[in-house]
Design a protein around this motif. Structure first.
Motif, PDB file in Angstrom:
ATOM      1  N   ALA A 114      38.223  47.066  37.944  1.00 15.63           N
ATOM      2  CA  ALA A 114      39.409  47.015  37.079  1.00 15.63           C
ATOM      3  C   ALA A 114      39.987  45.607  37.130  1.00 15.63           C
ATOM      4  CB  ALA A 114      40.433  48.032  37.566  1.00 15.63           C
ATOM      5  N   LYS A 115      40.632  45.197  36.029  1.00 17.04           N
ATOM      6  CA  LYS A 115      41.254  43.871  35.971  1.00 17.04           C
ATOM      7  C   LYS A 115      42.561  43.993  35.205  1.00 17.04           C
ATOM      8  CE  LYS A 115      40.584  39.073  34.827  1.00 17.04           C
ATOM      9  NZ  LYS A 115      39.744  38.044  34.253  1.00 17.04           N
ATOM     10  N   LEU A 116      43.659  43.573  35.850  1.00 21.61           N
ATOM     11  CA  LEU A 116      44.987  43.676  35.265  1.00 21.61           C
ATOM     12  C   LEU A 116      45.308  42.447  34.428  1.00 21.61           C
ATOM     13  CD1 LEU A 116      47.789  45.062  35.090  1.00 21.61           C
ATOM     14  CD2 LEU A 116      48.387  43.838  37.201  1.00 21.61           C
ATOM     15  N   LYS A 117      45.822  42.694  33.216  1.00 25.88           N
ATOM     16  CA  LYS A 117      46.300  41.624  32.341  1.00 25.88           C
ATOM     17  C   LYS A 117      47.696  42.014  31.872  1.00 25.88           C
ATOM     18  CE  LYS A 117      45.315  39.348  27.956  1.00 25.88           C
ATOM     19  NZ  LYS A 117      44.453  39.368  26.763  1.00 25.88           N
ATOM     20  N   ILE A 118      48.660  41.082  31.984  1.00 25.35           N
ATOM     21  CA  ILE A 118      50.047  41.338  31.590  1.00 25.35           C
ATOM     22  C   ILE A 118      50.424  40.401  30.448  1.00 25.35           C
ATOM     23  CG2 ILE A 118      52.443  41.402  32.346  1.00 25.35           C
ATOM     24  CD1 ILE A 118      51.483  41.794  35.185  1.00 25.35           C
ATOM     25  N   ALA A 119      51.082  40.960  29.425  1.00 21.60           N
ATOM     26  CA  ALA A 119      51.545  40.134  28.304  1.00 21.60           C
ATOM     27  C   ALA A 119      52.966  40.548  27.935  1.00 21.60           C
ATOM     28  CB  ALA A 119      50.611  40.303  27.108  1.00 21.60           C
ATOM     29  N   PRO A 120      53.846  39.624  27.722  1.00 13.47           N
ATOM     30  CA  PRO A 120      53.658  38.181  27.859  1.00 13.47           C
ATOM     31  C   PRO A 120      53.649  37.783  29.336  1.00 13.47           C
ATOM     32  CG  PRO A 120      55.936  38.648  27.312  1.00 13.47           C
ATOM     33  CD  PRO A 120      55.214  39.969  27.287  1.00 13.47           C
TER      34      PRO A 120
ATOM     35  N   LEU B 202      53.500  44.548  28.159  1.00 12.82           N
ATOM     36  CA  LEU B 202      52.252  45.296  28.032  1.00 12.82           C
ATOM     37  C   LEU B 202      51.328  45.037  29.203  1.00 12.82           C
ATOM     38  CD1 LEU B 202      51.375  45.006  24.244  1.00 12.82           C
ATOM     39  CD2 LEU B 202      52.285  46.969  25.474  1.00 12.82           C
ATOM     40  N   LEU B 203      50.814  46.100  29.804  1.00 11.44           N
ATOM     41  CA  LEU B 203      49.790  46.022  30.837  1.00 11.44           C
ATOM     42  C   LEU B 203      48.475  46.464  30.209  1.00 11.44           C
ATOM     43  CD1 LEU B 203      51.571  47.717  33.880  1.00 11.44           C
ATOM     44  CD2 LEU B 203      51.653  45.339  33.147  1.00 11.44           C
ATOM     45  N   GLU B 204      47.406  45.757  30.552  1.00  9.20           N
ATOM     46  CA  GLU B 204      46.088  46.084  30.000  1.00  9.20           C
ATOM     47  C   GLU B 204      45.051  46.045  31.107  1.00  9.20           C
ATOM     48  OE1 GLU B 204      43.063  44.565  26.451  1.00  9.20           O
ATOM     49  OE2 GLU B 204      44.877  43.441  26.891  1.00  9.20           O
TER      50      GLU B 204
ATOM     51  N   THR C 293      41.309  45.244  31.575  1.00 12.87           N
ATOM     52  CA  THR C 293      40.146  44.662  30.890  1.00 12.87           C
ATOM     53  C   THR C 293      38.861  44.856  31.689  1.00 12.87           C
ATOM     54  OG1 THR C 293      40.579  42.496  31.880  1.00 12.87           O
ATOM     55  CG2 THR C 293      41.575  42.934  29.724  1.00 12.87           C
ATOM     56  N   GLY C 294      38.922  45.652  32.753  1.00 12.04           N
ATOM     57  CA  GLY C 294      37.746  45.918  33.578  1.00 12.04           C
ATOM     58  C   GLY C 294      37.125  47.261  33.256  1.00 12.04           C
ATOM     59  N   GLY C 295      36.175  47.659  34.090  1.00 11.35           N
ATOM     60  CA  GLY C 295      35.403  48.867  33.829  1.00 11.35           C
ATOM     61  C   GLY C 295      35.753  50.061  34.683  1.00 11.35           C
ATOM     62  N   GLN C 296      36.724  49.935  35.591  1.00 11.10           N
ATOM     63  CA  GLN C 296      37.126  51.053  36.431  1.00 11.10           C
ATOM     64  C   GLN C 296      38.617  51.307  36.251  1.00 11.10           C
ATOM     65  OE1 GLN C 296      35.857  50.352  40.465  1.00 11.10           O
ATOM     66  NE2 GLN C 296      33.753  49.987  39.866  1.00 11.10           N
ATOM     67  N   GLN C 297      39.067  52.479  36.672  1.00 16.61           N
ATOM     68  CA  GLN C 297      40.472  52.842  36.501  1.00 16.61           C
ATOM     69  C   GLN C 297      41.384  51.920  37.311  1.00 16.61           C
ATOM     70  OE1 GLN C 297      41.919  56.746  37.903  1.00 16.61           O
ATOM     71  NE2 GLN C 297      42.750  57.026  35.842  1.00 16.61           N
ATOM     72  N   LEU C 298      42.553  51.642  36.746  1.00 17.75           N
ATOM     73  CA  LEU C 298      43.529  50.766  37.379  1.00 17.75           C
ATOM     74  C   LEU C 298      44.812  51.572  37.607  1.00 17.75           C
ATOM     75  CD1 LEU C 298      44.180  47.146  36.842  1.00 17.75           C
ATOM     76  CD2 LEU C 298      46.115  48.601  36.333  1.00 17.75           C
TER      77      LEU C 298
ATOM     78  N   LEU D  93      45.713  53.148  34.160  1.00 18.67           N
ATOM     79  CA  LEU D  93      45.029  52.734  32.933  1.00 18.67           C
ATOM     80  C   LEU D  93      43.534  52.957  33.088  1.00 18.67           C
ATOM     81  CD1 LEU D  93      46.883  49.379  32.319  1.00 18.67           C
ATOM     82  CD2 LEU D  93      46.793  51.283  30.716  1.00 18.67           C
ATOM     83  N   GLN D  94      42.961  53.608  32.097  1.00 21.10           N
ATOM     84  CA  GLN D  94      41.511  53.762  32.096  1.00 21.10           C
ATOM     85  C   GLN D  94      40.883  52.408  31.778  1.00 21.10           C
ATOM     86  OE1 GLN D  94      40.097  56.582  33.160  1.00 21.10           O
ATOM     87  NE2 GLN D  94      42.173  57.320  33.468  1.00 21.10           N
ATOM     88  N   SER D  95      39.592  52.359  31.710  1.00 16.76           N
ATOM     89  CA  SER D  95      38.864  51.092  31.590  1.00 16.76           C
ATOM     90  C   SER D  95      38.853  50.517  30.182  1.00 16.76           C
ATOM     91  CB  SER D  95      37.436  51.301  32.065  1.00 16.76           C
ATOM     92  OG  SER D  95      36.830  52.319  31.296  1.00 16.76           O
ATOM     93  N   PHE D  96      38.551  49.231  30.127  1.00 14.28           N
ATOM     94  CA  PHE D  96      38.226  48.456  28.935  1.00 14.28           C
ATOM     95  C   PHE D  96      39.256  48.483  27.818  1.00 14.28           C
ATOM     96  CE2 PHE D  96      33.991  49.202  30.808  1.00 14.28           C
ATOM     97  CZ  PHE D  96      33.721  47.888  31.120  1.00 14.28           C
ATOM     98  N   GLY D  97      40.325  47.742  28.028  1.00 17.10           N
ATOM     99  CA  GLY D  97      41.241  47.434  26.950  1.00 17.10           C
ATOM    100  C   GLY D  97      42.347  48.419  26.662  1.00 17.10           C
ATOM    101  N   LEU D  98      42.474  49.477  27.428  1.00 16.71           N
ATOM    102  CA  LEU D  98      43.588  50.380  27.179  1.00 16.71           C
ATOM    103  C   LEU D  98      44.873  49.734  27.679  1.00 16.71           C
ATOM    104  CD1 LEU D  98      42.000  53.813  28.068  1.00 16.71           C
ATOM    105  CD2 LEU D  98      42.406  52.833  25.827  1.00 16.71           C
TER     106      LEU D  98
END
Length: 195
Positions: free
Chosen positions: A60-66, A85-87, A89-94, A115-120
């Motif tokens: 899993a990989k956390l991305k925060i915007a802004p 927004l939290l996203e 961008t990885g392949g495992q649950q976050l 968050l489930q995987s890949f862009g949710l």
């Protein structure tokens, strides 16, 4: 010997005198998750080797915007809410939790989630309340901790005074009683005063 370039199916490998070979496997995103097998067979067919490996999902990989929130100028007593927004961008649950390190004027409405995987994406709502703040500059952070680490975003604002009362109130007439003399009047009668 060492393989210098990627090898595809039915390609030749160079084998050392000891009967060993090295191969680098570059797993593409197109490959399915799970178990895979590579078979190597000697050209004469006398010997072969089998390599089993497993492709697992990307972490899993956390991305925060802004990445930073500048709220600009807010009047003393003003309340605003805004989303972050939290996203994943990885392949495992976050799994994540959020807080503001105890800042009294900045509160997190949504404190935790998954968050489930890949862009949710998921929205974290923040509430800002300047009611008990003095005029001046303020800065705080939103901290988001997850099963893959921690990230922080800055939140800044400038608290300004409310508009002056002279501008916001209706005009009033101020009279002093020292110059007014209505004399004696009978009940239920009217008199006009001339100056």
């Amino acid at each position: 010997g060492r393989l210098q370039q990627p090898v595809s199916a039915n390609s030749l490998l160079h084998v050392s005198n000891a009967g060993t070979f090295d191969v680098t496997i570059a797993a593409s995103d197109q490959w399915s998750l799970g178990s895979h097998i590579i078979r190597a067979t000697e050209e004469l067919g006398l010997r072969n080797a089998v390599l089993r490996f497993t492709i697992t999902p990307k972490p899993a990989k956390l991305k925060i915007a802004p990445s930073f929130l500048d709220l600009g100028q807010l009047v003393v007593g003003q309340k605003v809410s805004l989303p972050v927004l939290l996203e994943n961008t990885g392949g495992q649950q976050l799994h994540w939790v959020s807080d503001t390190d105890g800042t009294h004027w900045l509160n997190v409405v949504t404190r935790e989630g998954a968050l489930q995987s890949f862009g949710l994406q998921q929205s974290v709502d923040l509430a800002v309340d300047t009611t008990h703040l003095n005029v001046g500059h303020y800065f705080s952070t939103l901290r988001v901790s997850s099963n893959v680490g921690e990230d922080r975003i800055g939140v800044s604002l400038i608290v300004i005074p409310p508009p002056s009362h002279a501008q916001s109130e209706q005009p009033k007439l101020n009279l002093t009683s020292s110059g007014l003399d209505f004399g004696t009047q009978t009940v239920n009668t009217q008199a006009t005063m001339q100056t």
